[in-house]
Scaffold this motif. Structure first.
Motif, PDB file in Angstrom:
ATOM      1  N   ILE A  41      15.210  54.720  65.764  1.00 28.42           N
ATOM      2  CA  ILE A  41      14.864  54.762  67.283  1.00 28.42           C
ATOM      3  C   ILE A  41      13.582  53.915  67.609  1.00 28.42           C
ATOM      4  O   ILE A  41      13.588  53.323  68.712  1.00 28.42           O
ATOM      5  CB  ILE A  41      14.730  56.266  67.694  1.00 28.42           C
ATOM      6  N   TYR A  42      12.638  54.311  66.657  1.00 34.84           N
ATOM      7  CA  TYR A  42      11.235  53.505  67.084  1.00 34.84           C
ATOM      8  C   TYR A  42      11.466  52.066  67.073  1.00 34.84           C
ATOM      9  O   TYR A  42      10.871  51.191  68.073  1.00 34.84           O
ATOM     10  CB  TYR A  42      10.290  53.985  66.094  1.00 34.84           C
TER      11      TYR A  42
ATOM     12  N   PHE B 226      13.796  58.447  62.801  1.00 35.62           N
ATOM     13  CA  PHE B 226      12.599  57.929  63.667  1.00 35.62           C
ATOM     14  C   PHE B 226      12.546  56.697  63.753  1.00 35.62           C
ATOM     15  O   PHE B 226      12.294  56.059  64.621  1.00 35.62           O
ATOM     16  CB  PHE B 226      11.182  58.600  63.099  1.00 35.62           C
TER      17      PHE B 226
ATOM     18  N   ALA C  76      12.956  50.940  70.414  1.00 31.23           N
ATOM     19  CA  ALA C  76      12.225  51.255  71.516  1.00 31.23           C
ATOM     20  C   ALA C  76      11.052  50.173  71.637  1.00 31.23           C
ATOM     21  O   ALA C  76      10.573  49.702  72.723  1.00 31.23           O
ATOM     22  CB  ALA C  76      11.331  52.672  71.289  1.00 31.23           C
TER      23      ALA C  76
ATOM     24  N   THR D  54      10.570  58.669  70.921  1.00 29.85           N
ATOM     25  CA  THR D  54       9.739  58.616  69.717  1.00 29.85           C
ATOM     26  C   THR D  54       8.505  59.297  69.934  1.00 29.85           C
ATOM     27  O   THR D  54       8.148  59.884  68.642  1.00 29.85           O
ATOM     28  CB  THR D  54       9.429  57.104  69.462  1.00 29.85           C
TER      29      THR D  54
END
Length: 278
Positions: free
Chosen positions: A73-74, A70, A77, A109
Motif C-alpha cells: 500500500i505504501y 503495509f 501511495a 499508510t
C-alpha cells in the motif's frame, strides 16, 4: 483462496462493491464538468472509501505478513502522491484548473502505522508502540512549526509529504478524520455491531451535526443535494453483512486498479474537455 461457506459478504465481495462504487464516484469527480453525470453517482460513491477503510482494517488484522501488506500500500501511495506533487509543481492540470487529488492510500499508510503501534502496546512493547501512535499524529504540527521557524523549509516539507512522509491533516482525500475513525473501528473490531454503530454515528457527527451547528444556513435540503458526504454512513450496512471470510478473488487487482483507473479517467477527462471546448 477459499470459497465462502457462510451467509453474508466476504472480504473480496466487499472490495468489489467498493471498487464499483468508487468508479461511479470518480466518473462524477472527473467528468462532472460536463454537466451530464448524475449526482447520484457521487452519492453512491460516498460508501466506497469507508468500505475500503473497513477492508484495510480487516486486512491488517488478519494478514500473515503485515510488513508486506503495509509496503504494498505504501509503495503505491508514494507513487500516487508524487504524481500529485508533479501536477501541482508543473501545473499539469486540466485547462479549467482541475487535477486529481487522490491520497487515500497515503491516509491508509498513516493509519496502518498507528494500528501497528496499538498492537505493539497490547504486547507491552511500549517504546515503539507509543512512538508509532504518537509520531504520525503530531507530524503535521511539527511540520507547521518547522515551516514557520526555518526559512525555505516548506519546499522540503511538501516534498516529503507528497512522497515518503504524508501528513494526515494535509490530505484532502481521507485525512485526519479517516485516521481517527479507522482507529475507533479497529478498537471495536471484535464487536461488529458496535464497530458499525461507531462508524455510523461518527460519520453523522462530522458531516451532519457539526456543519449544521457551525453553519446555520445549511438546510436539510442541502444534505440531499450538495452536502451529502454523510451518505457514507450507509456503508455500515455492508459492514454488518461481512461474514468474516476472505472469500475468492484476485487481491492484486485492488492494488493496481485504483491508480490505473484514476489516471485513465483523468486522461479521458482532459480529452473530453478539449472536445467540448474547441
Amino acid at each position: 483462496m477459499e470459497q465462502s461457506t457462510k451467509k453474508g459478504l466476504t472480504g473480496f465481495q466487499l472490495k468489489y462493491i467498493a471498487m464499483f462504487l468508487m468508479v461511479l464516484d470518480h466518473i462524477h469527480y472527473f467528468m462532472g464538468f460536463t454537466g451530464k453525470i448524475p449526482e447520484w453517482f457521487s452519492m453512491l460513491g460516498r460508501l466506497s472509501a469507508p468500505l475500503f477503510l473497513f477492508c484495510v482494517i480487516e486486512g491488517f488484522t488478519h494478514t500473515r505478513n503485515r510488513k508486506k501488506y503495509f509496503l504494498q500500500i505504501y509503495a503505491i501511495a508514494i507513487v500516487m502522491s508524487f504524481l500529485q506533487y508533479l501536477f501541482i509543481v508543473f501545473k499539469l492540470n486540466r485547462p479549467d484548473g482541475f487535477y486529481p487529488q487522490n491520497q487515500m492510500l497515503a491516509t491508509f499508510t498513516i493509519l496502518l502505522v498507528i494500528l501497528q503501534g496499538f498492537d505493539w502496546c497490547a504486547k507491552k512493547k511500549w517504546g515503539k508502540g507509543l512512538a508509532a501512535i504518537i509520531v504520525p499524529i503530531i507530524l503535521p504540527f511539527v511540520a507547521i512549526i518547522t515551516a514557520n521557524l526555518v526559512p525555505g523549509s516548506l519546499f522540503m516539507i511538501n516534498l516529503l509529504h507528497f512522497t515518503v512522509l504524508p501528513l494526515h491533516s494535509w490530505i484532502v482525500d481521507g485525512g485526519t478524520f479517516f485516521v481517527l475513525q479507522g482507529i475507533l473501528m479497529y478498537l471495536f473490531r471484535k464487536r461488529r455491531k458496535w464497530q458499525a454503530l461507531v462508524f455510523f454515528l461518527t460519520t453523522l457527527l462530522l458531516y451532519v451535526v457539526y456543519p449544521m451547528a457551525l453553519f446555520p444556513e445549511i438546510t436539510v435540503k442541502m444534505l440531499f443535494t450538495v452536502a451529502y458526504e454523510w451518505m457514507g454512513a450507509f456503508a455500515a450496512i455492508p459492514m454488518l453483512l461481512y461474514n468474516g471470510e476472505r472469500g475468492k478473488g484476485n487481491k492484486k487487482l485492488f492494488y493496481w486498479f485504483y491508480p490505473a483507473h484514476v489516471y485513465i479517467l483523468y486522461g479521458l477527462s482532459i480529452g473530453l474537455y478539449f472536445v467540448l471546448n474547441h
